[in-house]
Design an enzyme around this catalytic site. Structure first.
Site, PDB file in Angstrom:
ATOM      1  N   ASP A  15     -68.264  -5.542 -18.966  1.00 54.09           N
ATOM      2  CA  ASP A  15     -67.151  -6.128 -18.438  1.00 54.09           C
ATOM      3  C   ASP A  15     -67.085  -6.399 -17.005  1.00 54.09           C
ATOM      4  O   ASP A  15     -67.570  -5.515 -16.372  1.00 54.09           O
ATOM      5  CB  ASP A  15     -65.672  -6.043 -19.557  1.00 54.09           C
ATOM      6  CG  ASP A  15     -64.675  -7.231 -19.820  1.00 54.09           C
ATOM      7  OD1 ASP A  15     -64.726  -8.631 -19.266  1.00 54.09           O
ATOM      8  OD2 ASP A  15     -63.732  -6.343 -19.979  1.00 54.09           O
ATOM      9  N   GLU A  62     -65.267 -13.295 -30.029  1.00 54.18           N
ATOM     10  CA  GLU A  62     -64.585 -14.414 -29.818  1.00 54.18           C
ATOM     11  C   GLU A  62     -64.674 -14.817 -28.290  1.00 54.18           C
ATOM     12  O   GLU A  62     -64.015 -15.501 -27.827  1.00 54.18           O
ATOM     13  CB  GLU A  62     -63.481 -13.200 -29.049  1.00 54.18           C
ATOM     14  CG  GLU A  62     -62.755 -12.505 -30.712  1.00 54.18           C
ATOM     15  CD  GLU A  62     -63.270 -11.532 -31.447  1.00 54.18           C
ATOM     16  OE1 GLU A  62     -64.022 -10.969 -31.052  1.00 54.18           O
ATOM     17  OE2 GLU A  62     -63.414 -11.688 -32.453  1.00 54.18           O
ATOM     18  N   ASN A  63     -65.997 -14.798 -27.992  1.00 56.87           N
ATOM     19  CA  ASN A  63     -65.798 -15.077 -26.333  1.00 56.87           C
ATOM     20  C   ASN A  63     -66.788 -17.054 -25.950  1.00 56.87           C
ATOM     21  O   ASN A  63     -66.320 -17.336 -25.736  1.00 56.87           O
ATOM     22  CB  ASN A  63     -67.316 -14.242 -25.977  1.00 56.87           C
ATOM     23  CG  ASN A  63     -67.410 -12.961 -25.627  1.00 56.87           C
ATOM     24  OD1 ASN A  63     -67.604 -12.139 -25.051  1.00 56.87           O
ATOM     25  ND2 ASN A  63     -65.667 -12.965 -24.462  1.00 56.87           N
TER      26      ASN A  63
HETATM   27  C1  IPE Z   1     -65.871  -8.225 -23.886  1.00 60.22           C
HETATM   28  O1  IPE Z   1     -64.989  -8.351 -23.127  1.00 60.22           O
HETATM   29  C2  IPE Z   1     -67.116  -8.395 -25.218  1.00 60.22           C
HETATM   30  C3  IPE Z   1     -68.178  -8.739 -23.702  1.00 60.22           C
HETATM   31  C4  IPE Z   1     -67.909  -7.622 -22.929  1.00 60.22           C
HETATM   32  C5  IPE Z   1     -68.720  -9.305 -24.524  1.00 60.22           C
HETATM   33  P1  IPE Z   1     -64.393  -9.693 -22.789  1.00 60.22           P
HETATM   34  O2  IPE Z   1     -64.044  -9.762 -21.320  1.00 60.22           O
HETATM   35  O3  IPE Z   1     -64.394 -10.822 -23.847  1.00 60.22           O
HETATM   36  O4  IPE Z   1     -62.554  -8.822 -23.324  1.00 60.22           O
HETATM   37  P2  IPE Z   1     -61.369  -8.798 -23.238  1.00 60.22           P
HETATM   38  O5  IPE Z   1     -61.045 -10.297 -23.573  1.00 60.22           O
HETATM   39  O6  IPE Z   1     -60.637  -8.858 -22.426  1.00 60.22           O
HETATM   40  O7  IPE Z   1     -60.516  -8.410 -24.788  1.00 60.22           O
HETATM   41  C1  IPE Z   2     -68.458  -9.767 -19.256  1.00 61.30           C
HETATM   42  O1  IPE Z   2     -67.441 -10.104 -18.655  1.00 61.30           O
HETATM   43  C2  IPE Z   2     -68.966 -10.412 -20.114  1.00 61.30           C
HETATM   44  C3  IPE Z   2     -68.795 -11.608 -21.098  1.00 61.30           C
HETATM   45  C4  IPE Z   2     -67.933 -11.281 -21.730  1.00 61.30           C
HETATM   46  C5  IPE Z   2     -69.980 -12.606 -21.782  1.00 61.30           C
HETATM   47  P1  IPE Z   2     -66.505 -11.004 -18.201  1.00 61.30           P
HETATM   48  O2  IPE Z   2     -66.906 -12.657 -17.986  1.00 61.30           O
HETATM   49  O3  IPE Z   2     -65.497 -11.040 -19.721  1.00 61.30           O
HETATM   50  O4  IPE Z   2     -65.813 -10.653 -16.657  1.00 61.30           O
HETATM   51  P2  IPE Z   2     -64.480 -10.910 -16.709  1.00 61.30           P
HETATM   52  O5  IPE Z   2     -63.310 -10.048 -17.101  1.00 61.30           O
HETATM   53  O6  IPE Z   2     -63.300 -12.782 -16.714  1.00 61.30           O
HETATM   54  O7  IPE Z   2     -63.885 -10.303 -15.393  1.00 61.30           O
HETATM   55 MG    MG Z   3     -64.198  -9.699 -19.752  1.00 59.60          MG
END
Ligand code: IPE
Ligand code: IPE
Ligand code: MG
Length: 234
Positions: A15, A62-63
């Site tokens: 993350d 959820e992504n």
């Molecule tokens: C969790 O990170 C999912 C991955 C690292 C793939 P997110 O950035 O999606 O999680 P939230 O939204 O902060 O809970």
């Molecule tokens: C994690 O990094 C990667 C995925 C969830 C695919 P994020 O894209 O969630 O990075 P932040 O949390 O917005 O910084």
């Molecule tokens: Mg994130």
């Protein structure tokens, strides 16, 4: 460090890619690209430190709620990195995909099925990649599979045990999850390995994933080694 102080299986919640890019006034996908480089390096660091298995959270169920161009960017990175992952197979890594890949583009899906197939007899190191993964959907899938076996008469409801449920999880051929590392400052699971995390240790770190280094991994393992895991005992 003694052998039992080294976790057998680490889960990485990769993350902070977006924030890392934002700090540099760059598009979020630039952060994902840097994050993918770290993912590849992290496999080698784990092996050097004597870990047997690592699962990386790459894309959650959820992504999909993110903007289309970001999702497309992540999928294109995946296309590119499948080739790199294939190189690691030659270094005796076994690849296991966690998640429902039926929603991914056909070429990616086929490459992932192929990667799992060609690496299935490798035993040196297991790389889990959680893609379109959620812990709750994983449990729903297990419940459906077990219900079908009950309906068809293969098993009876009395046969359902924790061990049986575990056989129906994506992690069934992995060692138990010992440690979860989440960089980026967030302190939550975000639907990652919720069943498997029941007795895992958690290490939350402020570093953003694209900056995550071997030193950070060593720090997390040292932290883990210093913990007293009681599993309900005294
Ligand atoms: C969790 O990170 C999912 C991955 C690292 C793939 P997110 O950035 O999606 O999680 P939230 O939204 O902060 O809970
Ligand atoms: C994690 O990094 C990667 C995925 C969830 C695919 P994020 O894209 O969630 O990075 P932040 O949390 O917005 O910084
Ligand atoms: Mg994130």
């Amino acid at each position: 460090m003694e052998k039992n102080q080294i976790p057998a299986h680490i889960g990485f919640i990769m993350d902070g890619n977006g924030r890392w890019a934002k700090k540099r006034l760059m598009p979020r996908n630039y952060g994902h690209s840097k994050g993918a480089d770290v993912f590849k390096k992290c496999i080698d660091w784990c092996k050097e430190l004597g870990i047997r298995c690592a699962t990386f959270y790459a894309f959650s169920t959820e992504n999909w709620s993110r903007p289309d161009d970001e999702i497309q960017g992540i999928m294109n990175l995946l296309r590119r990195y499948i080739k790199d992952i294939r190189d690691t197979v030659e270094k005796e890594n076994r690849i296991i995909i966690l998640g429902d890949i039926s929603r991914l583009d056909e070429d990616i899906r086929n490459d992932l099925i192929d990667l799992q197939e060609i690496s299935k007899n490798n035993t040196r190191f297991i790389v889990g990649i959680a893609l379109n993964y959620g812990g709750r959907p994983e449990l729903v899938r297990a419940v459906k599979q077990i219900s079908q076996d009950c309906v068809s008469g293969k098993i009876s409801p009395d046969d359902i045990s924790e061990e049986l449920v575990e056989k129906h999880l994506y992690t069934s051929e992995m060692p138990p999850l010992d440690l979860i590392i989440r960089p980026s400052g967030e302190k939550r699971l975000s639907n990652f390995l919720i069943w498997q995390a029941a007795y895992a240790e958690f290490v939350f770190m402020d570093v953003l994933w694209p900056d995550f280094s071997k030193k950070d991994l060593e720090y997390a393992i040292a932290e883990y080694a210093g913990r007293n895991r009681r599993f309900g005992g005294i």
